[in-house]
Scaffold this active site. Structure first.
Site, PDB file in Angstrom:
ATOM      1  N   ASP A  70      54.185  34.310  46.138  1.00 45.86           N
ATOM      2  CA  ASP A  70      54.666  35.368  45.245  1.00 45.86           C
ATOM      3  C   ASP A  70      55.618  36.313  45.968  1.00 45.86           C
ATOM      4  O   ASP A  70      55.787  36.242  47.189  1.00 45.86           O
ATOM      5  CB  ASP A  70      53.476  36.149  44.643  1.00 45.86           C
ATOM      6  CG  ASP A  70      52.396  36.483  45.672  1.00 45.86           C
ATOM      7  OD1 ASP A  70      52.690  36.446  46.880  1.00 45.86           O
ATOM      8  OD2 ASP A  70      51.270  36.787  45.264  1.00 45.86           O
ATOM      9  N   ASN A 139      39.691  41.871  42.429  1.00 45.29           N
ATOM     10  CA  ASN A 139      39.451  41.577  41.010  1.00 45.29           C
ATOM     11  C   ASN A 139      39.472  40.072  40.731  1.00 45.29           C
ATOM     12  O   ASN A 139      39.513  39.652  39.579  1.00 45.29           O
ATOM     13  CB  ASN A 139      40.486  42.297  40.131  1.00 45.29           C
ATOM     14  CG  ASN A 139      41.908  41.821  40.381  1.00 45.29           C
ATOM     15  OD1 ASN A 139      42.145  40.929  41.213  1.00 45.29           O
ATOM     16  ND2 ASN A 139      42.866  42.393  39.669  1.00 45.29           N
ATOM     17  N   HIS A 141      41.839  37.962  41.592  1.00 46.25           N
ATOM     18  CA  HIS A 141      43.160  37.341  41.389  1.00 46.25           C
ATOM     19  C   HIS A 141      43.494  36.364  42.517  1.00 46.25           C
ATOM     20  O   HIS A 141      42.991  36.483  43.633  1.00 46.25           O
ATOM     21  CB  HIS A 141      44.255  38.400  41.190  1.00 46.25           C
ATOM     22  CG  HIS A 141      44.688  39.148  42.409  1.00 46.25           C
ATOM     23  ND1 HIS A 141      45.249  40.403  42.349  1.00 46.25           N
ATOM     24  CD2 HIS A 141      44.650  38.852  43.735  1.00 46.25           C
ATOM     25  CE1 HIS A 141      45.550  40.814  43.562  1.00 46.25           C
ATOM     26  NE2 HIS A 141      45.195  39.895  44.431  1.00 46.25           N
ATOM     27  N   GLU A 146      46.685  37.799  37.705  1.00 43.93           N
ATOM     28  CA  GLU A 146      45.634  38.780  37.453  1.00 43.93           C
ATOM     29  C   GLU A 146      44.667  38.233  36.401  1.00 43.93           C
ATOM     30  O   GLU A 146      44.964  37.235  35.741  1.00 43.93           O
ATOM     31  CB  GLU A 146      46.273  40.091  36.965  1.00 43.93           C
ATOM     32  CG  GLU A 146      47.289  40.692  37.941  1.00 43.93           C
ATOM     33  CD  GLU A 146      46.656  41.367  39.175  1.00 43.93           C
ATOM     34  OE1 GLU A 146      45.471  41.108  39.476  1.00 43.93           O
ATOM     35  OE2 GLU A 146      47.371  42.149  39.840  1.00 43.93           O
TER      36      GLU A 146
HETATM   37  P1  PGA Z   1      44.529  40.893  51.153  1.00 47.13           P
HETATM   38  O1  PGA Z   1      45.052  40.443  49.740  1.00 47.13           O
HETATM   39  O2  PGA Z   1      44.506  39.682  52.027  1.00 47.13           O
HETATM   40  O3  PGA Z   1      45.515  41.910  51.610  1.00 47.13           O
HETATM   41  O4  PGA Z   1      43.157  41.451  50.947  1.00 47.13           O
HETATM   42  C1  PGA Z   1      44.564  39.276  49.164  1.00 47.13           C
HETATM   43  C2  PGA Z   1      45.060  39.151  47.748  1.00 47.13           C
HETATM   44  O5  PGA Z   1      45.234  40.173  47.069  1.00 47.13           O
HETATM   45  O6  PGA Z   1      45.252  38.014  47.309  1.00 47.13           O
END
Ligand code: PGA
Length: 248
Positions: A70, A139, A141, A146
């Site tokens: 992304d 959450n 995702h 999302e």
């Molecule tokens: P993070 O993010 O590794 O910074 O916790 C993971 C994500 O949001 O997919």
């Protein structure tokens, strides 16, 4: 649905990173022209450190292609918080990847739908993703898919949820929530599920609930990571804190 996901729990996040890098190395050794899917965020940083160590020990990335999950909409690729900049800084410039083999969605394109469709085409043209490394949001995702993202979603423009904006502006990436872009380009759940192998990393207590929902909860768009439950080759690599709600 009974999950087919393999789960490995390690005492420390460093061991999670070593195991992830070793899985990637196995694919690269078996198929020097492999296609790797990559992720940004805090979690994969240690894995990228281990990959750089493996490169210095002789692992050859010269024919490997990469696709990132992304990119924020509206950030130039040289903006320090862009995911292209993150990847260049943490991984790409340290390996012998060829720049033209590294793919990150262009967040400032004038034609987002075309950019997203072309990304899917480029993945197909390289033969599909052999291993996609994933993180997980608090959450549930995956990438910027999302909760509510459809099972068959493809690469597209999405809005970020307030919880993701807050998670990415807790001082690690953006200092202030108002600086976080409100939308992003992301590979879809359908795109991700087509990878031949998926390796999801989660470390720390903050991820425990999302991990438990992904593995033990319903197969549901409410928790996008649960939509990996029927993947034929998906492994979660967890530290003990992230796995702490799996015991019961
Ligand atoms: P993070 O993010 O590794 O910074 O916790 C993971 C994500 O949001 O997919």
């Amino acid at each position: 649905m009974t999950t087919q996901i393999h789960v490995h729990v390690f005492p420390t996040s460093e061991e999670v990173a070593a195991a992830a890098a070793e899985r990637i190395a196995t694919v690269v050794r078996e198929k020097p022209t492999c296609v790797l899917g990559l992720a940004t965020g805090s979690t994969p940083e240690a894995t990228y450190g281990k990959m750089i160590e493996l490169y210095h020990q002789g692992l050859d990335f010269s024919r490997v292609s990469t696709f990132n999950l992304d990119e924020y909409a509206g950030l130039q690729c040289d903006h320090p918080q862009s995911y292209r900049a993150f990847m260049e800084e943490r991984l790409f410039r340290h390996l012998n990847l060829r720049p033209w083999n590294t793919h990150v969605l262009n967040g400032t394109t004038q034609f987002p739908a075309l950019e997203c469709a072309a990304y899917e085409q480029q993945i197909q043209a390289r033969g599909g993703v052999d291993l996609w490394l994933l993180g997980i949001g608090q959450n549930g995702h995956i990438a910027f898919n999302e909760p509510g993202s459809p099972l068959d979603s493809r690469t597209r423009v999405v809005a970020l949820t307030p919880s993701t904006i807050a998670a990415n502006s807790d001082g690690r990436f953006f200092a202030d929530p108002k600086d976080v872009p409100r939308s992003a380009l992301t590979a879809g759940i359908g795109t991700i599920r087509e990878a031949r192998q998926l390796v999801l990393l989660a470390t720390g207590q903050k991820k425990a609930e999302a991990v438990a929902r992904a593995l033990k909860g319903d197969f549901s768009v409410d928790c996008p990571a649960s939509l990996l439950q029927d993947h034929r080759d998906c492994t979660f690599l967890l530290d003990e804190a992230a796995a702490s709600l799996l015991k019961s």
